[in-house]
Motif scaffolding. Structure first.
Motif, PDB file in Angstrom:
ATOM      1  N   ILE B  15       0.841  -1.208   0.000  1.00 31.71           N
ATOM      2  CA  ILE B  15       0.000   0.000   0.000  1.00 31.71           C
ATOM      3  C   ILE B  15       0.876   1.258   0.000  1.00 31.71           C
ATOM      4  O   ILE B  15       0.520   2.266  -0.613  1.00 31.71           O
ATOM      5  CB  ILE B  15      -1.003  -0.015   1.179  1.00 31.71           C
ATOM      6  CG1 ILE B  15      -2.085   1.060   0.949  1.00 31.71           C
ATOM      7  CG2 ILE B  15      -0.325   0.134   2.530  1.00 31.71           C
ATOM      8  CD1 ILE B  15      -3.331   0.888   1.801  1.00 31.71           C
ATOM      9  N   ARG B  45      -0.774  -6.945  -9.542  1.00 33.97           N
ATOM     10  CA  ARG B  45      -1.823  -6.740 -10.561  1.00 33.97           C
ATOM     11  C   ARG B  45      -3.180  -7.207 -10.055  1.00 33.97           C
ATOM     12  O   ARG B  45      -4.189  -6.541 -10.274  1.00 33.97           O
ATOM     13  CB  ARG B  45      -1.452  -7.505 -11.839  1.00 33.97           C
ATOM     14  CG  ARG B  45      -0.295  -6.867 -12.561  1.00 33.97           C
ATOM     15  CD  ARG B  45      -0.220  -7.361 -13.996  1.00 33.97           C
ATOM     16  NE  ARG B  45       0.974  -6.816 -14.624  1.00 33.97           N
ATOM     17  CZ  ARG B  45       1.867  -7.542 -15.306  1.00 33.97           C
ATOM     18  NH1 ARG B  45       1.684  -8.819 -15.474  1.00 33.97           N
ATOM     19  NH2 ARG B  45       2.917  -6.967 -15.853  1.00 33.97           N
ATOM     20  N   SER B  46      -3.204  -8.345  -9.370  1.00 33.99           N
ATOM     21  CA  SER B  46      -4.497  -8.859  -8.908  1.00 33.99           C
ATOM     22  C   SER B  46      -5.049  -8.005  -7.762  1.00 33.99           C
ATOM     23  O   SER B  46      -6.264  -7.842  -7.627  1.00 33.99           O
ATOM     24  CB  SER B  46      -4.377 -10.332  -8.496  1.00 33.99           C
ATOM     25  OG  SER B  46      -3.357 -10.498  -7.542  1.00 33.99           O
ATOM     26  N   TYR B  47      -4.167  -7.430  -6.971  1.00 32.13           N
ATOM     27  CA  TYR B  47      -4.582  -6.520  -5.881  1.00 32.13           C
ATOM     28  C   TYR B  47      -5.291  -5.309  -6.489  1.00 32.13           C
ATOM     29  O   TYR B  47      -6.354  -4.894  -6.046  1.00 32.13           O
ATOM     30  CB  TYR B  47      -3.319  -6.120  -5.126  1.00 32.13           C
ATOM     31  CG  TYR B  47      -3.458  -5.193  -3.929  1.00 32.13           C
ATOM     32  CD1 TYR B  47      -3.488  -5.710  -2.636  1.00 32.13           C
ATOM     33  CD2 TYR B  47      -3.460  -3.806  -4.071  1.00 32.13           C
ATOM     34  CE1 TYR B  47      -3.526  -4.857  -1.527  1.00 32.13           C
ATOM     35  CE2 TYR B  47      -3.506  -2.963  -2.976  1.00 32.13           C
ATOM     36  CZ  TYR B  47      -3.541  -3.492  -1.701  1.00 32.13           C
ATOM     37  OH  TYR B  47      -3.576  -2.648  -0.599  1.00 32.13           O
ATOM     38  N   GLU B  49      -6.685  -5.213  -9.481  1.00 27.35           N
ATOM     39  CA  GLU B  49      -7.927  -5.659 -10.121  1.00 27.35           C
ATOM     40  C   GLU B  49      -9.032  -5.852  -9.085  1.00 27.35           C
ATOM     41  O   GLU B  49     -10.198  -5.546  -9.345  1.00 27.35           O
ATOM     42  CB  GLU B  49      -7.711  -6.975 -10.888  1.00 27.35           C
ATOM     43  CG  GLU B  49      -6.985  -6.826 -12.199  1.00 27.35           C
ATOM     44  CD  GLU B  49      -7.715  -5.925 -13.191  1.00 27.35           C
ATOM     45  OE1 GLU B  49      -7.238  -4.789 -13.396  1.00 27.35           O
ATOM     46  OE2 GLU B  49      -8.747  -6.317 -13.740  1.00 27.35           O
ATOM     47  N   ALA B  50      -8.661  -6.365  -7.913  1.00 23.70           N
ATOM     48  CA  ALA B  50      -9.665  -6.577  -6.850  1.00 23.70           C
ATOM     49  C   ALA B  50     -10.304  -5.234  -6.451  1.00 23.70           C
ATOM     50  O   ALA B  50     -11.517  -5.161  -6.234  1.00 23.70           O
ATOM     51  CB  ALA B  50      -9.017  -7.253  -5.640  1.00 23.70           C
ATOM     52  N   ILE B  51      -9.483  -4.189  -6.383  1.00 21.75           N
ATOM     53  CA  ILE B  51     -10.024  -2.862  -6.041  1.00 21.75           C
ATOM     54  C   ILE B  51     -11.000  -2.414  -7.131  1.00 21.75           C
ATOM     55  O   ILE B  51     -12.093  -1.911  -6.854  1.00 21.75           O
ATOM     56  CB  ILE B  51      -8.888  -1.821  -5.894  1.00 21.75           C
ATOM     57  CG1 ILE B  51      -7.940  -2.208  -4.762  1.00 21.75           C
ATOM     58  CG2 ILE B  51      -9.458  -0.420  -5.654  1.00 21.75           C
ATOM     59  CD1 ILE B  51      -6.634  -1.405  -4.742  1.00 21.75           C
ATOM     60  N   ARG B  52     -10.602  -2.617  -8.387  1.00 28.78           N
ATOM     61  CA  ARG B  52     -11.476  -2.200  -9.501  1.00 28.78           C
ATOM     62  C   ARG B  52     -12.781  -2.982  -9.499  1.00 28.78           C
ATOM     63  O   ARG B  52     -13.849  -2.446  -9.789  1.00 28.78           O
ATOM     64  CB  ARG B  52     -10.746  -2.371 -10.837  1.00 28.78           C
ATOM     65  CG  ARG B  52      -9.751  -1.239 -11.037  1.00 28.78           C
ATOM     66  CD  ARG B  52      -8.773  -1.347 -12.166  1.00 28.78           C
ATOM     67  NE  ARG B  52      -8.900  -2.376 -13.132  1.00 28.78           N
ATOM     68  CZ  ARG B  52      -9.471  -2.222 -14.337  1.00 28.78           C
ATOM     69  NH1 ARG B  52      -9.979  -1.067 -14.673  1.00 28.78           N
ATOM     70  NH2 ARG B  52      -9.512  -3.211 -15.189  1.00 28.78           N
ATOM     71  N   MET B  53     -12.682  -4.261  -9.138  1.00 30.03           N
ATOM     72  CA  MET B  53     -13.901  -5.083  -9.107  1.00 30.03           C
ATOM     73  C   MET B  53     -14.848  -4.615  -8.009  1.00 30.03           C
ATOM     74  O   MET B  53     -16.059  -4.570  -8.192  1.00 30.03           O
ATOM     75  CB  MET B  53     -13.537  -6.560  -8.938  1.00 30.03           C
ATOM     76  CG  MET B  53     -12.880  -7.117 -10.186  1.00 30.03           C
ATOM     77  SD  MET B  53     -12.270  -8.786  -9.993  1.00 30.03           S
ATOM     78  CE  MET B  53     -13.729  -9.720 -10.458  1.00 30.03           C
ATOM     79  N   ALA B  54     -14.272  -4.243  -6.855  1.00 27.74           N
ATOM     80  CA  ALA B  54     -15.112  -3.732  -5.761  1.00 27.74           C
ATOM     81  C   ALA B  54     -15.784  -2.436  -6.196  1.00 27.74           C
ATOM     82  O   ALA B  54     -16.983  -2.223  -5.982  1.00 27.74           O
ATOM     83  CB  ALA B  54     -14.259  -3.503  -4.515  1.00 27.74           C
ATOM     84  N   ARG B  55     -15.009  -1.566  -6.821  1.00 24.08           N
ATOM     85  CA  ARG B  55     -15.519  -0.258  -7.247  1.00 24.08           C
ATOM     86  C   ARG B  55     -16.686  -0.426  -8.220  1.00 24.08           C
ATOM     87  O   ARG B  55     -17.725   0.226  -8.103  1.00 24.08           O
ATOM     88  CB  ARG B  55     -14.373   0.482  -7.935  1.00 24.08           C
ATOM     89  CG  ARG B  55     -14.333   1.927  -7.626  1.00 24.08           C
ATOM     90  CD  ARG B  55     -13.014   2.533  -8.036  1.00 24.08           C
ATOM     91  NE  ARG B  55     -12.203   2.868  -6.885  1.00 24.08           N
ATOM     92  CZ  ARG B  55     -10.908   3.085  -6.911  1.00 24.08           C
ATOM     93  NH1 ARG B  55     -10.237   2.977  -8.041  1.00 24.08           N
ATOM     94  NH2 ARG B  55     -10.265   3.414  -5.813  1.00 24.08           N
ATOM     95  N   GLN B  56     -16.505  -1.318  -9.179  1.00 23.04           N
ATOM     96  CA  GLN B  56     -17.536  -1.474 -10.207  1.00 23.04           C
ATOM     97  C   GLN B  56     -18.771  -2.188  -9.657  1.00 23.04           C
ATOM     98  O   GLN B  56     -19.892  -1.886 -10.032  1.00 23.04           O
ATOM     99  CB  GLN B  56     -16.974  -2.228 -11.403  1.00 23.04           C
ATOM    100  CG  GLN B  56     -15.960  -1.376 -12.171  1.00 23.04           C
ATOM    101  CD  GLN B  56     -15.298  -2.126 -13.313  1.00 23.04           C
ATOM    102  OE1 GLN B  56     -15.922  -2.931 -13.986  1.00 23.04           O
ATOM    103  NE2 GLN B  56     -14.025  -1.874 -13.529  1.00 23.04           N
ATOM    104  N   THR B  57     -18.537  -3.133  -8.747  1.00 22.21           N
ATOM    105  CA  THR B  57     -19.674  -3.879  -8.198  1.00 22.21           C
ATOM    106  C   THR B  57     -20.525  -2.991  -7.295  1.00 22.21           C
ATOM    107  O   THR B  57     -21.754  -3.124  -7.260  1.00 22.21           O
ATOM    108  CB  THR B  57     -19.167  -5.105  -7.403  1.00 22.21           C
ATOM    109  OG1 THR B  57     -18.397  -5.914  -8.285  1.00 22.21           O
ATOM    110  CG2 THR B  57     -20.311  -5.922  -6.851  1.00 22.21           C
ATOM    111  N   LEU B  58     -19.874  -2.104  -6.558  1.00 27.45           N
ATOM    112  CA  LEU B  58     -20.627  -1.285  -5.595  1.00 27.45           C
ATOM    113  C   LEU B  58     -21.029   0.082  -6.156  1.00 27.45           C
ATOM    114  O   LEU B  58     -21.484   0.943  -5.407  1.00 27.45           O
ATOM    115  CB  LEU B  58     -19.815  -1.098  -4.321  1.00 27.45           C
ATOM    116  CG  LEU B  58     -19.608  -2.368  -3.492  1.00 27.45           C
ATOM    117  CD1 LEU B  58     -18.887  -2.057  -2.205  1.00 27.45           C
ATOM    118  CD2 LEU B  58     -20.927  -3.072  -3.185  1.00 27.45           C
ATOM    119  N   ALA B  59     -20.867   0.256  -7.461  1.00 29.65           N
ATOM    120  CA  ALA B  59     -21.328   1.519  -8.055  1.00 29.65           C
ATOM    121  C   ALA B  59     -22.848   1.596  -7.847  1.00 29.65           C
ATOM    122  O   ALA B  59     -23.559   0.635  -8.146  1.00 29.65           O
ATOM    123  CB  ALA B  59     -20.991   1.541  -9.533  1.00 29.65           C
TER     124      ALA B  59
END
Lengths: 200, 85
Positions: B15, B45-47, B49-59
């Motif tokens: 971080i 890279r997967s870390y 991507e996980a952030i991006r997935m959270a962002r898109q899912t909780l939009a």
């Protein structure tokens, strides 16, 4: 975070609020309902509960506005009250004990290498999220995070607040906020990894 | 001699790397490690991507002004009732 007032106008507005002016309180509720409702919805994942939490929060604000200290920004204080109201609802709703975050953190050998080496994920976030089961998996993984970690993830990564604002809202140090965010992201990554490393 | 870091240090302080908070010498050591370690590169890279997935899912869709007004009015009513108690 929503900047509804400039510094000078916020100070004047807070003075009106503390004096108990009904118009000021009405303006407060109308201005801050959209951003605070969004946070409550993301934390609770349920529209009715989010509305209830927001109402509880504004009642609490109404009772305690005279104690509001000028050292804090109004928006930060309001977010803190809403987050606490939402966390209260989550605690009431929970039927099972929270999971320990440690089980989702990476493990290392004595020489510092990961016990289970990481491999590239097979597809991008966008491609994976086109599948309904993947969207559900992400949601479940976030819901499984302990409240204190999920809240930091929501405020920092989803609401895009700064570490300092997040720390102030939660009443913790910036170091603790950063550590919780890192662990929350790691735990989320660990939960998605089995699907993502083998998907396509 | 150049500073060396292992996988545990890189992942523990990832971080700080992403926040651009590493001292130059340590940053260089991290970059060197990522160049050599497939596992940590994949983790980074997967870390992300996980952030991006959270962002898109909780939009969440933007809250419409009519809905916001209705909720605010209901809250004000409840607060006024509370104030009279």
């Amino acid at each position: 975070m929503t900047a509804t007032f400039g510094d000078a106008s916020e100070a004047a507005f807070v003075t009106r609020l503390r004096a108990g002016e009904p118009d000021a309180f009405e303006q407060l509720v109308r201005n801050y309902t959209p951003p605070l409702l969004r946070v409550a919805r993301r934390l609770l994942g349920n529209d009715d509960e989010a509305r209830d939490a927001l109402q509880d929060a504004f009642i609490s604000v109404f009772r305690s506005i005279r104690n509001f200290e000028a050292g804090s920004r109004l928006s930060t204080w309001l977010h803190r009250v809403v987050v606490n109201a939402a966390l209260m609802k989550l605690r009431t709703r929970r039927r099972h004990p929270e999971e320990e975050i440690e089980k989702y953190l990476p493990l290392f050998q004595e020489d510092g290498h990961q016990i289970v080496p990481s491999v590239e994920w097979m597809e991008s976030a966008e491609t994976a999220l086109q599948r309904k089961e993947m969207r559900q998996l992400v949601r479940t993984a976030i819901d499984r995070l302990p409240d204190t970690y999920r809240t930091v993830l929501l405020l920092r990564d989803i609401e895009e607040m700064s570490t300092a604002e997040t720390a102030e809202i939660l009443g913790i140090s910036t170091t603790a906020a950063k550590l919780r965010l890192h662990r929350a992201r790691q735990a989320l990554r660990t939960q998605l990894d089995p699907q993502m490393r083998g998907s396509r | 001699m150049m500073l060396e870091v292992n996988c545990r240090e890189v992942i523990t302080f990832l971080i700080d790397y992403l926040n651009d908070e590493l001292q130059p010498e340590r940053l260089a050591a991290f970059e060197e490690h990522f160049g050599e370690c497939d596992s940590c590169r994949a983790y980074l890279r997967s870390y992300r991507e996980a952030i991006r997935m959270a962002r898109q899912t909780l939009a969440v869709p933007p809250i419409q002004s009519a809905e916001s007004e209705q909720i605010a009015s209901a809250i004000l009513l409840a607060v006024r009732r509370e104030g009279k108690k």
